[in-house]
Motif scaffolding. Structure first.
Motif, PDB file in Angstrom:
ATOM      1  N   HIS A  13      39.072  13.365  25.957  1.00 24.86           N
ATOM      2  CA  HIS A  13      38.747  13.570  27.377  1.00 24.86           C
ATOM      3  C   HIS A  13      39.933  14.166  28.137  1.00 24.86           C
ATOM      4  CE1 HIS A  13      36.399  12.725  30.983  1.00 24.86           C
ATOM      5  NE2 HIS A  13      37.469  12.171  31.528  1.00 24.86           N
ATOM      6  N   VAL A  16      40.624  17.820  26.872  1.00 30.48           N
ATOM      7  CA  VAL A  16      39.618  18.749  27.392  1.00 30.48           C
ATOM      8  C   VAL A  16      39.848  19.000  28.875  1.00 30.48           C
ATOM      9  CG1 VAL A  16      37.138  18.980  27.884  1.00 30.48           C
ATOM     10  CG2 VAL A  16      37.888  18.264  25.635  1.00 30.48           C
ATOM     11  N   GLY A  17      40.228  17.966  29.617  1.00 23.22           N
ATOM     12  CA  GLY A  17      40.530  18.141  31.039  1.00 23.22           C
ATOM     13  C   GLY A  17      41.695  19.093  31.251  1.00 23.22           C
ATOM     14  N   PHE A  67      33.575  17.680  28.510  1.00 24.62           N
ATOM     15  CA  PHE A  67      34.178  16.758  29.470  1.00 24.62           C
ATOM     16  C   PHE A  67      33.123  15.816  30.041  1.00 24.62           C
ATOM     17  CE2 PHE A  67      35.886  15.553  33.629  1.00 24.62           C
ATOM     18  CZ  PHE A  67      37.181  15.184  33.300  1.00 24.62           C
ATOM     19  N   THR A  70      32.156  13.309  27.271  1.00 25.48           N
ATOM     20  CA  THR A  70      33.176  12.282  27.051  1.00 25.48           C
ATOM     21  C   THR A  70      33.249  11.318  28.236  1.00 25.48           C
ATOM     22  OG1 THR A  70      34.911  13.764  27.861  1.00 25.48           O
ATOM     23  CG2 THR A  70      34.576  13.651  25.476  1.00 25.48           C
ATOM     24  N   SER A  71      32.955  11.798  29.433  1.00 22.49           N
ATOM     25  CA  SER A  71      32.901  10.899  30.594  1.00 22.49           C
ATOM     26  C   SER A  71      31.799   9.864  30.418  1.00 22.49           C
ATOM     27  CB  SER A  71      32.663  11.682  31.882  1.00 22.49           C
ATOM     28  OG  SER A  71      33.715  12.548  32.145  1.00 22.49           O
TER      29      SER A  71
END
Length: 119
Positions: A13, A16-17, A67, A70-71
């Motif tokens: 996460h 990717v952010g 993202f 994964t959130s």
């Protein structure tokens, strides 16, 4: 097992952010911004004659979808479990008895000003 899975998903996460941030900063804007330094209209660039705009926008969309997933995964894995205190000091702070200094003096029991002062 779920603790390791949570750590793995959290690491993905965060990466990717950071990737989304980098890709958004590299994209072309209307003016001369950070994206103007990369692929400034050259037909023989790494990304082909269409430039980097198509590649960067697709990659940003894919990373945004990852993202988002994964959130959702992190919210499912956390599932609101109550965390027990991990140290003696945290446990003592929760169950600390009232100290003798908290009680009002015997002579001030009838005094209205002494009772109105917050502790």
């Amino acid at each position: 097992m779920s603790n390791y899975l949570f750590s793995i998903v959290l690491t993905i996460h965060v990466l990717v952010g950071l990737g989304i941030i980098a890709l958004v900063l590299m994209q072309h804007g209307k003016g001369a911004d950070a994206g103007a330094a990369f692929g400034g209209g050259a037909s023989g660039s790494v990304f082909g004659s269409s430039g980097s705009a198509n590649f960067l926008s697709r990659t940003t969309a894919i990373l945004a979808a990852v993202f988002f997933l994964t959130s959702l995964g992190l919210s499912y894995l956390s599932n609101g479990k109550a965390v027990k205190p991990s140290s003696v000091m945290q446990d003592a702070a929760v169950t600390a008895p009232a100290s003798a200094g908290d009680a009002a003096p015997a002579g001030a029991a009838g005094d209205s000003k002494a009772q109105s002062i917050p502790k």
